[in-house]
Design a protein around this motif. Structure first.
Motif, PDB file in Angstrom:
ATOM      1  N   LEU A 280       0.928  -4.961   6.484  1.00 44.35           N
ATOM      2  CA  LEU A 280       1.388  -3.692   5.943  1.00 44.35           C
ATOM      3  C   LEU A 280       2.863  -3.760   5.577  1.00 44.35           C
ATOM      4  O   LEU A 280       3.289  -3.250   4.530  1.00 44.35           O
ATOM      5  CB  LEU A 280       1.148  -2.565   6.956  1.00 44.35           C
ATOM      6  N   PHE A 281       3.658  -4.399   6.424  1.00 41.83           N
ATOM      7  CA  PHE A 281       5.087  -4.566   6.131  1.00 41.83           C
ATOM      8  C   PHE A 281       5.293  -5.358   4.838  1.00 41.83           C
ATOM      9  O   PHE A 281       6.071  -4.969   3.964  1.00 41.83           O
ATOM     10  CB  PHE A 281       5.779  -5.273   7.290  1.00 41.83           C
ATOM     11  N   LEU A 282       4.594  -6.473   4.708  1.00 43.41           N
ATOM     12  CA  LEU A 282       4.758  -7.312   3.519  1.00 43.41           C
ATOM     13  C   LEU A 282       4.346  -6.570   2.253  1.00 43.41           C
ATOM     14  O   LEU A 282       5.055  -6.606   1.235  1.00 43.41           O
ATOM     15  CB  LEU A 282       3.927  -8.585   3.673  1.00 43.41           C
ATOM     16  N   LEU A 283       3.220  -5.888   2.298  1.00 47.75           N
ATOM     17  CA  LEU A 283       2.710  -5.204   1.107  1.00 47.75           C
ATOM     18  C   LEU A 283       3.609  -4.068   0.650  1.00 47.75           C
ATOM     19  O   LEU A 283       3.625  -3.722  -0.541  1.00 47.75           O
ATOM     20  CB  LEU A 283       1.303  -4.671   1.380  1.00 47.75           C
ATOM     21  N   ASN A 285       7.023  -3.917   1.083  1.00 48.09           N
ATOM     22  CA  ASN A 285       8.430  -4.271   1.003  1.00 48.09           C
ATOM     23  C   ASN A 285       8.785  -5.078  -0.225  1.00 48.09           C
ATOM     24  O   ASN A 285       9.879  -5.649  -0.308  1.00 48.09           O
ATOM     25  CB  ASN A 285       8.865  -5.017   2.266  1.00 48.09           C
ATOM     26  N   SER A 286       7.892  -5.117  -1.187  1.00 47.80           N
ATOM     27  CA  SER A 286       8.206  -5.701  -2.489  1.00 47.80           C
ATOM     28  C   SER A 286       7.223  -5.166  -3.507  1.00 47.80           C
ATOM     29  O   SER A 286       6.015  -5.151  -3.258  1.00 47.80           O
ATOM     30  CB  SER A 286       8.118  -7.226  -2.456  1.00 47.80           C
ATOM     31  N   PRO A 287       7.700  -4.704  -4.660  1.00 49.29           N
ATOM     32  CA  PRO A 287       6.788  -4.242  -5.708  1.00 49.29           C
ATOM     33  C   PRO A 287       5.983  -5.379  -6.315  1.00 49.29           C
ATOM     34  O   PRO A 287       5.028  -5.119  -7.046  1.00 49.29           O
ATOM     35  CB  PRO A 287       7.734  -3.612  -6.740  1.00 49.29           C
ATOM     36  N   GLY A 390       9.511  -1.512  -2.827  1.00 49.36           N
ATOM     37  CA  GLY A 390       8.056  -1.547  -2.894  1.00 49.36           C
ATOM     38  C   GLY A 390       7.349  -0.608  -1.967  1.00 49.36           C
ATOM     39  O   GLY A 390       6.121  -0.619  -1.899  1.00 49.36           O
ATOM     40  N   GLY A 391       8.073   0.226  -1.220  1.00 43.58           N
ATOM     41  CA  GLY A 391       7.432   1.104  -0.263  1.00 43.58           C
ATOM     42  C   GLY A 391       6.980   2.432  -0.820  1.00 43.58           C
ATOM     43  O   GLY A 391       6.513   3.281  -0.069  1.00 43.58           O
TER      44      GLY A 391
END
Length: 413
Positions: A280-283, A285-287, A390-391
């Motif tokens: 969830l963090f990775l998805l 934290n970047s568009p 990206g959030g």
């Protein structure tokens, strides 16, 4: 395993008590939910399966499939149902709207609200509605109102609701659910977030909703006007991308060429733990993050790492280069996160991904680290409300904003 006859009431009672005891380890945390699950005869709602299977704590029961064999309706696993009921904190006398009708969960809700409360359950499938009505009546819960309608529009005739509990995966929160929610109400919804789903308990906060808790889950997708319109790009046979929410063009040919180029492997020194929280963090934290999936055959061929079998966040570069996470065991019992990257800028993509892995390991390695907000249209997403990197995930009726506030000190589980 000893064969159990469905007609044997004593065995059903014993299995039900055993199920509740097994769920007491982490899913059930209140006496109210434990009591409800100990009372309601779950097997009545799935007569087509063996009695023991009906009470298996971690097993969902498919009830209806389409022509291709895809599940359209199912009775969720008891562990997931218990966890969502605990998120909802349903009290006696409340009015509850359930989205998705299989009958059993509505019966649990009827136990929780008691005779002074009211439960309305809505489903778009007429067969499922009739099934739920019949089973609820068979076990004495005919006071539950089961409505045949598209849940995108709620059930205004019984509103306002103190709780809206959604039992299908939803890409958005329709305006009707918010309009029919009481001022101090709560929505518990399996919300789809860039290819993963989290059961989120939302309370009203400011112009929208603020999360109180969340956990990973799996549900059949929403049908009707609120159905998910996610897109998948096939990169190669058995390898695809979920590209929900991406605001950038993706060059499929460049990705395919990169996929078949020699991979580079990098180990940035980040601990691997709590993969659902990490993903969830990775998805968010970047568009440039999407979800990469690969079939077992392509994994067995060695084209893609095993981490992609169930879906793994992938960082996509402008030139088709990409990177995704892997893991390994160090010193026998310590897991470490690593990166595999492909393409002409593989080294740069791996470095970017590695920085994200280290950030998570150093600052966010704990349960519930994110704060999730839902901002309905026409709420203005001002800079102080919008997360960076990206959030902010755009939806039709609003936006989901995922924040990751840092907390110093030892990560908490």
């Amino acid at each position: 395993m000893t064969t159990v006859r469905d007609s044997d009431v004593e065995n059903a009672d014993w299995l039900r008590a055993s199920m509740v005891e097994a769920l007491r380890d982490n899913a059930i945390t209140s006496d109210a939910v434990a009591k409800a699950m100990a009372i309601v005869p779950r097997h009545v709602f799935v007569p087509e399966v063996h009695l023991a299977q009906a009470y298996e704590p971690n097993t969902a029961v498919p009830v209806k499939r389409d022509g291709d064999g895809m599940t359209l309706s199912s009775l969720s696993a008891p562990r997931l149902q218990a966890a969502m009921l605990e998120q909802a904190e349903v009290k006696p006398g409340m009015r509850v709207l359930e989205v998705g009708s299989m009958g059993y969960n509505a019966a649990l809700l009827a136990e929780l609200v008691g005779p002074a409360g009211h439960v309305t359950s809505v489903d778009i499938d007429g067969d499922i509605v009739e099934r739920a009505r019949a089973h609820l009546a068979a076990v004495g819960y005919d006071r539950v109102e089961v409505v045949h309608a598209d849940a995108e529009y709620g059930v205004p005739s019984s509103a306002p609701y103190d709780r809206v509990i959604v039992t299908v995966a939803s890409p958005d929160i329709p305006p009707a659910w918010l309009a029919q929610l009481a001022i101090k109400g709560r929505i518990v919804v399996p919300l789809q977030l860039k290819g993963v789903t989290r059961s989120i308990a939302f309370d009203r906060g400011g112009v929208g909703l603020v999360s109180r808790s969340y956990h990973p889950c799996r549900f059949v997708p929403m049908q009707g006007d609120g159905a998910c319109k996610e897109q998948r790009l096939t990169i190669d046979t058995g390898v695809c991308l979920n590209i929900e929410d991406t605001e950038h063009s993706i060059d499929v040919n460049a990705l395919r060429q990169a996929l078949h180029s020699p991979p580079m492997e990098s180990w940035p020194g980040a601990v691997f733990d709590l993969p659902d929280e990490l993903d969830l963090f990775l998805l968010t934290n970047s568009p440039r993050m999407a979800l990469l999936r690969a079939s077992p055959e392509r994994v067995d061929e060695g084209l893609v790492n095993v981490s992609a079998r169930l879906g793994v966040p992938v960082l996509i570069g402008d030139d088709g280069s990409f990177a995704y996470r892997i893991e390994r065991v160090q010193d026998g019992d310590v897991f470490e996160s690593g990166v595999i990257a492909h393409g002409p800028s593989a080294e740069y993509a791996a470095a970017q991904y590695g920085q994200l892995l280290r950030r998570w390991a150093e600052h966010y390695r704990r349960r519930g680290a994110a704060s999730i907000r839902y901002l309905p249209v026409p709420a203005v997403t001002s800079p102080e409300r919008a997360p960076q990197q990206g959030g902010l995930l755009r939806r039709w009726h609003g936006s989901v904003a995922v924040f990751w506030p840092e907390i110093d000190g030892t990560p908490r589980r």
